[in-house]
Design an enzyme around this catalytic site. Structure first.
Site, PDB file in Angstrom:
ATOM      1  N   ARG A 111       0.885  -1.176   0.000  1.00 49.43           N
ATOM      2  CA  ARG A 111       0.000   0.000   0.000  1.00 49.43           C
ATOM      3  C   ARG A 111       0.915   1.216   0.000  1.00 49.43           C
ATOM      4  NH1 ARG A 111      -5.318   1.322   3.529  1.00 49.43           N
ATOM      5  NH2 ARG A 111      -6.082  -0.043   1.880  1.00 49.43           N
ATOM      6  N   HIS A 138      -7.336   0.775  -6.463  1.00 49.49           N
ATOM      7  CA  HIS A 138      -7.575  -0.078  -5.282  1.00 49.49           C
ATOM      8  C   HIS A 138      -8.235  -1.381  -5.769  1.00 49.49           C
ATOM      9  CE1 HIS A 138      -7.839  -1.274  -1.264  1.00 49.49           C
ATOM     10  NE2 HIS A 138      -8.738  -0.428  -0.782  1.00 49.49           N
ATOM     11  N   GLN A 141     -10.119  -3.979  -3.447  1.00 52.64           N
ATOM     12  CA  GLN A 141     -11.418  -3.536  -2.944  1.00 52.64           C
ATOM     13  C   GLN A 141     -12.518  -3.814  -3.974  1.00 52.64           C
ATOM     14  OE1 GLN A 141     -12.127  -1.966   0.230  1.00 52.64           O
ATOM     15  NE2 GLN A 141     -14.134  -2.669  -0.448  1.00 52.64           N
ATOM     16  N   ASP A 227     -17.192   7.115  -1.601  1.00 53.88           N
ATOM     17  CA  ASP A 227     -15.942   6.982  -0.833  1.00 53.88           C
ATOM     18  C   ASP A 227     -15.697   8.322  -0.141  1.00 53.88           C
ATOM     19  OD1 ASP A 227     -13.460   6.100   0.095  1.00 53.88           O
ATOM     20  OD2 ASP A 227     -12.484   6.158  -1.869  1.00 53.88           O
ATOM     21  N   CYS A 267     -16.296   1.484   0.538  1.00 53.82           N
ATOM     22  CA  CYS A 267     -15.120   0.656   0.868  1.00 53.82           C
ATOM     23  C   CYS A 267     -14.735   0.766   2.333  1.00 53.82           C
ATOM     24  CB  CYS A 267     -13.956   1.020  -0.035  1.00 53.82           C
ATOM     25  SG  CYS A 267     -13.366   2.720   0.137  1.00 53.82           S
ATOM     26  N   ARG A 295     -13.396  -8.825   1.669  1.00 56.18           N
ATOM     27  CA  ARG A 295     -11.971  -8.568   1.390  1.00 56.18           C
ATOM     28  C   ARG A 295     -11.151  -9.822   1.737  1.00 56.18           C
ATOM     29  NH1 ARG A 295      -9.978  -3.372   1.439  1.00 56.18           N
ATOM     30  NH2 ARG A 295      -8.073  -4.414   0.742  1.00 56.18           N
TER      31      ARG A 295
HETATM   32  N1  NVA Z   1      -9.964   6.484  -1.480  1.00 60.44           N
HETATM   33  C1  NVA Z   1      -9.597   6.121  -0.127  1.00 60.44           C
HETATM   34  C2  NVA Z   1      -9.835   4.664   0.093  1.00 60.44           C
HETATM   35  C3  NVA Z   1      -9.510   4.175   1.485  1.00 60.44           C
HETATM   36  C4  NVA Z   1      -9.689   2.696   1.626  1.00 60.44           C
HETATM   37  C5  NVA Z   1      -8.136   6.482   0.114  1.00 60.44           C
HETATM   38  O1  NVA Z   1      -7.328   6.293  -0.800  1.00 60.44           O
HETATM   39  O2  NVA Z   1      -7.822   6.949   1.200  1.00 60.44           O
HETATM   40  N1   CP Z   2     -11.213  -0.282   2.414  1.00 59.02           N
HETATM   41  C1   CP Z   2      -9.934  -0.324   2.846  1.00 59.02           C
HETATM   42  O1   CP Z   2      -8.981  -0.556   2.085  1.00 59.02           O
HETATM   43  O2   CP Z   2      -9.806  -0.155   4.188  1.00 59.02           O
HETATM   44  P1   CP Z   2      -8.454   0.066   5.005  1.00 59.02           P
HETATM   45  O3   CP Z   2      -7.904   1.401   4.619  1.00 59.02           O
HETATM   46  O4   CP Z   2      -8.869  -0.021   6.440  1.00 59.02           O
HETATM   47  O5   CP Z   2      -7.483  -1.032   4.629  1.00 59.02           O
END
Ligand code: NVA
Ligand code: CP
Length: 311
Positions: A111, A138, A141, A227, A267, A295
């Site tokens: 990540r 992502h 997800q 989101d 998500c 997930r």
């Molecule tokens: N769009 C959000 C998703 C978090 C799971 C982010 O990138 O923070």
């Molecule tokens: N939806 C998602 O990826 O959640 P986290 O940021 O908690 O991993």
């Protein structure tokens, strides 16, 4: 015991477009099998002695827990690294990190910020690399989201998904999924936060339609999803975004204009009163808890597939 994987045989999962429709059909079936085994306490350990390295440069709850629990359930083990507690945070080149880490483990989940970072890591990795979220995508997800849709409503082919909010990593990944799996995304974002077809990495604009008015995007939709207004890494824009996104809150009117059996997904983490009303996310059309749980099952199927192929 690390498998002697040759570079040519490696399959990475860096974007949704890294797998074909046929491979997704296999994976969705596999997720259902793996989920059933989990629910009935049937041991399923095809990855005994395999190790997953998880590298987090951003915070996580779901991704961390689902990959870590999932790998242990499959019989393997996990190494957890963050920028703060590894040499990644002290400017060791990504190429060097990839070469070293991938000699010691069987699969890597990352990540991070720019997609170019995970692409560079993968290019120098001896083992499969999975995108656990970047600024641009992502895919894990959306894998879980589509599985959740299928569980509740059957095939997603030909359906309409309404995306209400930021043209972010989730929106981009929905666009890729629509092109591959044959559904349509109705996208409504505030101006200045639109999706960009070249960043989304899609071939044509046929699988999505843009709407100025979020209500219109939701009209007749089979699934309404949104989101956070401010994704991780964009916190300095928080105030500007709060103003710009004020009308992009999924509310009961939007759910009413969608199909009567429309689902709501998010998500997570969610901000009730910002991108979604509490009445919607906590209401009868919301499937966010199934979505979050999936997930786990989706990523177990994905890791199994990347390491062992079709079983
Ligand atoms: N769009 C959000 C998703 C978090 C799971 C982010 O990138 O923070
Ligand atoms: N939806 C998602 O990826 O959640 P986290 O940021 O908690 O991993």
């Amino acid at each position: 015991m690390t498998t002697a994987t040759t570079p040519n045989a490696i399959r990475h999962y860096l974007q949704f477009s890294d797998l074909t429709a046929d491979e997704y059909a296999y994976l969705f079936d596999r997720m259902a099998i793996i989920k059933k085994k989990f629910k009935t306490y049937e041991k399923h350990q095809p990855l005994t002695d395999r190790t997953l390295a998880m590298i987090f440069e951003k915070a996580s709850t779901r991704t961390r827990v689902s990959f870590e629990a999932g790998m242990y359930q499959l019989g393997g083990s996990v190494v957890h690294l963050t920028t703060g507690d590894s040499q990644l945070g002290r400017a060791e080149p990504i190429e060097d990190s990839a070469k070293v880490i991938s000699r010691m483990v069987d699969i890597v989940m990352i990540r991070t910020y720019e997609q170019t970072k995970i692409d560079t890591f993968a290019a120098h990795s001896r083992v499969p690399v999975i995108n656990g979220l970047t600024n641009e995508f992502h895919p894990c997800q959306i894998l879980a989201d589509i599985f959740t849709y299928i569980e509740h409503r059957g095939s997603i082919q030909g359906k309409t998904i309404a995306w209400v909010g930021d043209g972010n990593n989730m929106a981009n990944t929905w666009l890729q999924a629509a092109e591959i799996l044959g559904f349509t995304v109705h996208v409504s974002t505030p101006s200045g936060y639109e999706v960009d077809q070249s960043i989304a990495g899609i071939r044509s604009g046929d699988s999505y339609k843009v709407f100025k008015d979020p209500m219109e995007a939701c009209r007749g939709a089979d699934l309404v999803t949104t989101d956070v207004w401010t994704s991780m890494g964009y916190e300095s824009e928080n105030e500007a975004r709060r103003k710009a996104f004020a009308d992009w809150c999924v509310d009961e009117d939007m759910m009413r204009i969608a199909q009567p059996d429309a689902l709501f997904m998010h998500c997570l983490p969610a901000h009730r009163g910002e991108e979604v009303q509490a009445e919607v996310i906590d209401g009868p059309q919301s499937v966010v808890w199934d979505e979050a749980e999936n997930r786990l099952h989706a990523q177990k199927a994905l890791m199994e597939f990347l390491l062992l192929g079709r079983l």
